[in-house]
Write a protein that holds these residues in place. Structure first.
Motif, PDB file in Angstrom:
ATOM      1  N   ALA A   1       0.860  -1.065   0.011  1.00 12.68           N
ATOM      2  CA  ALA A   1      -0.057   0.084  -0.165  1.00 12.68           C
ATOM      3  C   ALA A   1       0.780   1.139  -0.106  1.00 12.68           C
ATOM      4  O   ALA A   1       0.686   2.187  -0.645  1.00 12.68           O
ATOM      5  CB  ALA A   1      -0.836   0.031   1.357  1.00 12.68           C
ATOM      6  N   THR A   2       1.819   1.213   0.546  1.00 13.92           N
ATOM      7  CA  THR A   2       2.769   2.252   0.779  1.00 13.92           C
ATOM      8  C   THR A   2       3.379   2.675  -0.624  1.00 13.92           C
ATOM      9  O   THR A   2       3.672   3.778  -1.160  1.00 13.92           O
ATOM     10  CB  THR A   2       4.178   2.073   1.813  1.00 13.92           C
ATOM     11  N   ALA A   3       3.914   1.297  -1.415  1.00 12.04           N
ATOM     12  CA  ALA A   3       4.378   1.867  -2.565  1.00 12.04           C
ATOM     13  C   ALA A   3       3.359   2.337  -3.932  1.00 12.04           C
ATOM     14  O   ALA A   3       3.693   3.099  -4.330  1.00 12.04           O
ATOM     15  CB  ALA A   3       4.859   0.344  -3.159  1.00 12.04           C
ATOM     16  N   LEU A   4       2.258   1.760  -3.573  1.00 15.88           N
ATOM     17  CA  LEU A   4       1.001   2.592  -4.297  1.00 15.88           C
ATOM     18  C   LEU A   4       0.982   4.221  -3.998  1.00 15.88           C
ATOM     19  O   LEU A   4       0.737   4.747  -4.884  1.00 15.88           O
ATOM     20  CB  LEU A   4      -0.160   1.848  -4.042  1.00 15.88           C
ATOM     21  N   SER A   5       0.751   4.404  -2.612  1.00 20.37           N
ATOM     22  CA  SER A   5       0.611   5.644  -2.336  1.00 20.37           C
ATOM     23  C   SER A   5       1.881   6.818  -3.116  1.00 20.37           C
ATOM     24  O   SER A   5       1.479   7.728  -3.351  1.00 20.37           O
ATOM     25  CB  SER A   5       0.697   5.861  -0.763  1.00 20.37           C
ATOM     26  N   TYR A   6       3.141   6.110  -2.901  1.00 18.70           N
ATOM     27  CA  TYR A   6       4.240   7.075  -3.624  1.00 18.70           C
ATOM     28  C   TYR A   6       4.153   6.964  -5.272  1.00 18.70           C
ATOM     29  O   TYR A   6       4.475   8.011  -5.718  1.00 18.70           O
ATOM     30  CB  TYR A   6       5.605   6.351  -2.927  1.00 18.70           C
ATOM     31  N   ALA A   7       3.737   6.042  -5.773  1.00 12.80           N
ATOM     32  CA  ALA A   7       3.528   5.907  -7.210  1.00 12.80           C
ATOM     33  C   ALA A   7       2.448   7.101  -7.662  1.00 12.80           C
ATOM     34  O   ALA A   7       2.727   7.717  -8.559  1.00 12.80           O
ATOM     35  CB  ALA A   7       2.930   4.501  -7.725  1.00 12.80           C
ATOM     36  N   MET A   8       1.509   6.964  -6.789  1.00 12.02           N
ATOM     37  CA  MET A   8       0.033   8.022  -6.989  1.00 12.02           C
ATOM     38  C   MET A   8       0.857   9.390  -6.685  1.00 12.02           C
ATOM     39  O   MET A   8       0.559  10.447  -7.679  1.00 12.02           O
ATOM     40  CB  MET A   8      -0.875   7.791  -6.230  1.00 12.02           C
ATOM     41  N   LEU A   9       1.550   9.755  -5.827  1.00 10.64           N
ATOM     42  CA  LEU A   9       2.058  10.951  -5.443  1.00 10.64           C
ATOM     43  C   LEU A   9       3.075  11.149  -6.699  1.00 10.64           C
ATOM     44  O   LEU A   9       3.416  12.575  -6.924  1.00 10.64           O
ATOM     45  CB  LEU A   9       3.108  10.791  -4.209  1.00 10.64           C
ATOM     46  N   ALA A  10       3.932  10.411  -7.212  1.00 11.05           N
ATOM     47  CA  ALA A  10       4.868  10.857  -8.186  1.00 11.05           C
ATOM     48  C   ALA A  10       4.107  11.181  -9.512  1.00 11.05           C
ATOM     49  O   ALA A  10       4.937  11.638 -10.441  1.00 11.05           O
ATOM     50  CB  ALA A  10       5.894   9.516  -8.561  1.00 11.05           C
ATOM     51  N   SER A  11       3.051  11.007  -9.675  1.00 18.99           N
ATOM     52  CA  SER A  11       1.959  11.279 -10.804  1.00 18.99           C
ATOM     53  C   SER A  11       0.959  12.400 -10.411  1.00 18.99           C
ATOM     54  O   SER A  11       0.264  12.637 -11.475  1.00 18.99           O
ATOM     55  CB  SER A  11       1.170  10.016 -11.372  1.00 18.99           C
ATOM     56  N   ALA A  12       1.003  13.288  -9.352  1.00 17.63           N
ATOM     57  CA  ALA A  12       0.232  14.088  -8.852  1.00 17.63           C
ATOM     58  C   ALA A  12       0.372  15.475  -9.561  1.00 17.63           C
ATOM     59  O   ALA A  12       1.514  15.932  -9.259  1.00 17.63           O
ATOM     60  CB  ALA A  12       0.187  14.097  -7.329  1.00 17.63           C
ATOM     61  N   THR A  13      -0.475  15.874 -10.452  1.00 10.22           N
ATOM     62  CA  THR A  13      -0.085  16.927 -11.241  1.00 10.22           C
ATOM     63  C   THR A  13      -1.152  18.193 -10.786  1.00 10.22           C
ATOM     64  O   THR A  13      -1.079  19.282 -11.209  1.00 10.22           O
ATOM     65  CB  THR A  13      -0.304  16.875 -12.644  1.00 10.22           C
ATOM     66  N   ASP A  14      -2.147  17.947  -9.838  1.00 14.05           N
ATOM     67  CA  ASP A  14      -3.009  18.899  -9.369  1.00 14.05           C
ATOM     68  C   ASP A  14      -3.340  18.487  -7.834  1.00 14.05           C
ATOM     69  O   ASP A  14      -3.023  17.391  -7.281  1.00 14.05           O
ATOM     70  CB  ASP A  14      -4.129  19.017 -10.158  1.00 14.05           C
ATOM     71  N   MET A  15      -4.072  19.527  -7.189  1.00 12.75           N
ATOM     72  CA  MET A  15      -4.202  19.223  -5.701  1.00 12.75           C
ATOM     73  C   MET A  15      -5.065  17.894  -5.486  1.00 12.75           C
ATOM     74  O   MET A  15      -4.746  17.352  -4.594  1.00 12.75           O
ATOM     75  CB  MET A  15      -4.656  20.435  -5.208  1.00 12.75           C
ATOM     76  N   ASN A  16      -6.198  17.740  -6.187  1.00 12.90           N
ATOM     77  CA  ASN A  16      -6.856  16.696  -6.218  1.00 12.90           C
ATOM     78  C   ASN A  16      -6.184  15.357  -6.333  1.00 12.90           C
ATOM     79  O   ASN A  16      -6.546  14.306  -5.386  1.00 12.90           O
ATOM     80  CB  ASN A  16      -8.048  16.489  -7.357  1.00 12.90           C
ATOM     81  N   LEU A  17      -5.435  15.294  -7.194  1.00 14.42           N
ATOM     82  CA  LEU A  17      -4.454  14.033  -7.303  1.00 14.42           C
ATOM     83  C   LEU A  17      -3.553  13.771  -6.038  1.00 14.42           C
ATOM     84  O   LEU A  17      -3.338  12.720  -5.615  1.00 14.42           O
ATOM     85  CB  LEU A  17      -3.638  13.806  -8.481  1.00 14.42           C
ATOM     86  N   LEU A  18      -3.093  14.859  -5.586  1.00  6.98           N
ATOM     87  CA  LEU A  18      -2.079  14.955  -4.387  1.00  6.98           C
ATOM     88  C   LEU A  18      -3.071  14.422  -3.281  1.00  6.98           C
ATOM     89  O   LEU A  18      -2.377  13.521  -2.332  1.00  6.98           O
ATOM     90  CB  LEU A  18      -1.720  16.393  -4.024  1.00  6.98           C
ATOM     91  N   PHE A  19      -4.167  14.947  -3.024  1.00  4.48           N
ATOM     92  CA  PHE A  19      -4.955  14.440  -2.028  1.00  4.48           C
ATOM     93  C   PHE A  19      -5.302  12.800  -2.079  1.00  4.48           C
ATOM     94  O   PHE A  19      -5.496  12.114  -1.073  1.00  4.48           O
ATOM     95  CB  PHE A  19      -6.330  15.347  -1.847  1.00  4.48           C
ATOM     96  N   LEU A  20      -5.438  12.473  -3.337  1.00  2.11           N
ATOM     97  CA  LEU A  20      -5.883  11.014  -3.606  1.00  2.11           C
ATOM     98  C   LEU A  20      -4.813   9.887  -3.566  1.00  2.11           C
ATOM     99  O   LEU A  20      -4.973   8.968  -2.990  1.00  2.11           O
ATOM    100  CB  LEU A  20      -6.260  11.000  -5.370  1.00  2.11           C
TER     101      LEU A  20
END
Length: 439
Positions: free
Chosen positions: A98-117
């Motif tokens: 789950a931690t790896a998945l969170s960081y993978a999503m963070l590395a792709s966050a291009t707006d605040m909604n994705l950062l929260f997600l």
């Protein structure tokens, strides 16, 4: 008396040593990956909320921290129950996945909604909880041994966390705010592999006799609802609830301080990511050394309750020091960075003593098979505290027209001193009640 890892027979001892060393490595990686993001996150929020003024940036950063901890509040007791239900190996693999998945999503966050997600998978990001449960299980009923093991587990975390902020700040200063998240994905996946290959499939790492093993195997598994009800029963025990109360309120205090300080250093003193990272890494390094060499002697000399009291007093003293630094210095030169780093060291040591002292007491107040659930409760309360803490911290910070920390640190110091009085009164009452029952 339960035996420590060094006292177990050679075969079992080798097994315990392997489990602990793999756990240490996993926690080093966990600390590194998590702390890589800390000095970067304020700047990432600022970048993704471009056009916002200082007040809006402060509130957005506070909401992000609150959301992260709201998610972890839900997840921490689930991981505690999961640990008792499926064992160390499987729980650890799930947590790091789950931690790896969170960081993978963070590395792709291009707006605040994705950062929260990207914070949603952190519902299961409770690697330190699994590590604490492992250490508590190995050391049994020996308070000094448990304090030493928990201290060394914290040392393992702070080894990674010492490198993390400085490296993360350096990478961010080079212009890539996402590179540290990509590194964190790789580190977390390595821990998944180590967990599957080397950790035991249950919390029984010491090797109980065959009769006890068969008894445990024949015991019916609790349903999820029954496990939740049992965790609430644990939380209400006279020897446990006062300590959990200090965990909760003390977590709010820590979160208020931890949210307001980097904002103030970034906005008021114009710290760069690398400078913020250095001040964080310095305190982590000292905690690592302290946990490795000083925790057990301190536990033997003052006891876990004395450690908790020392931690509260230390935090109450150091908070106003931060406020004074921000109020009376200007610029972000080397001397100012050193002052902030020194104050951070002393504040972090105080928090370390408080946390270890409380956890040593709580894990010693329950049965071994309840320790995973108990630690899940602790982490839940700590995350719950960090839902309210960032909002309270940023609100008090916004009241200051000059951007000083006096309101925040004054409130934190007052709360810590009141907690110390509460802790002394409740633990004294519990001890007195125990003596009366014996008589």
């Amino acid at each position: 008396m339960a035996t420590s890892a060094s006292d177990t027979p050679s075969a079992s001892g080798r097994n315990v040593d392997m489990v602990l060393w793999v756990t240490y490595i996993n926690i080093v990686l966990y600390g590194l990956c998590f702390q890589l993001q800390r000095p970067v996150e304020p700047f990432l929020v600022k970048s993704l909320s471009e056009g916002s003024d200082s007040a809006e940036f402060t509130q957005t950063y506070g909401r992000l921290q609150s959301f992260f901890n709201a998610v972890q509040t839900i997840g921490s007791p689930l991981v505690g129950i999961l640990l008792d239900q499926i064992g160390i190996r499987n729980a650890s693999a799930v947590v790091f996945g789950a931690t790896a998945l969170s960081y993978a999503m963070l590395a792709s966050a291009t707006d605040m909604n994705l950062l929260f997600l990207s914070k949603v998978p952190t519902m299961l990001q409770a690697a330190f909880l699994v590590a604490q449960a492992t250490a508590a299980n190995v050391t049994g009923d020996d308070n000094a041994a448990r304090a030493r093991a928990l201290g060394r587990m914290t040392t393992a975390y702070t080894i990674g966390a010492t490198v993390g902020p400085a490296l993360g700040g350096h990478l961010a200063s080079m212009g890539d705010l996402y590179f540290s998240a990509k590194i964190a994905v790789v580190g977390s996946l390595i821990s998944v592999v180590l967990s599957i290959l080397f950790l035991p499939n249950s919390t029984n790492v010491k090797g109980d006799d065959d009769t006890e093993k068969k008894t445990k195997e024949n015991e019916p598994k609790k349903s999820f609802l029954a496990a939740v009800q049992h965790s609430l029963e644990i939380a209400m025990r006279p020897a446990v609830w006062p300590l959990l109360t200090v965990k909760l309120v003390g977590g709010i205090v820590a979160s208020m301080h931890g949210t307001a300080l980097p904002i103030t250093l970034t906005e008021k003193l114009q710290f760069e990511p690398s400078q913020l990272g250095i001040s964080m890494s310095t305190s982590m390094f000292v905690i690592a050394a302290f946990g490795a060499f000083c925790m057990a002697p301190l536990a033997r000399s003052v006891g876990p309750d004395g450690m908790a009291s020392m931690g509260l007093v230390g935090r109450a003293l150091m908070g106003p020091v931060f406020a004074a630094i921000v109020a009376f210095v200007s610029g972000n030169g080397q001397i100012v960075v050193m002052q902030v780093a020194l104050a951070s060291v002393l504040h972090a040591l105080s928090s370390h003593c408080l946390a270890t002292g409380l956890t040593t007491q709580t894990t010693g107040a329950v049965n071994k098979e309840e320790q995973g659930t108990l630690l899940g409760l602790e982490h839940c309360l700590f995350s719950l505290a960090r839902i309210a803490g960032p909002t309270l911290g940023t609100t008090l910070l916004s009241w200051s027209k000059t951007g000083s920390l006096w309101y925040v640190e004054g409130a934190c110091a007052s709360a810590d001193l009141l907690l110390n009085i509460f802790l002394f009164a409740t633990t004294s009452s519990t001890r007195l009640g125990g003596k009366l029952k014996q008589n």
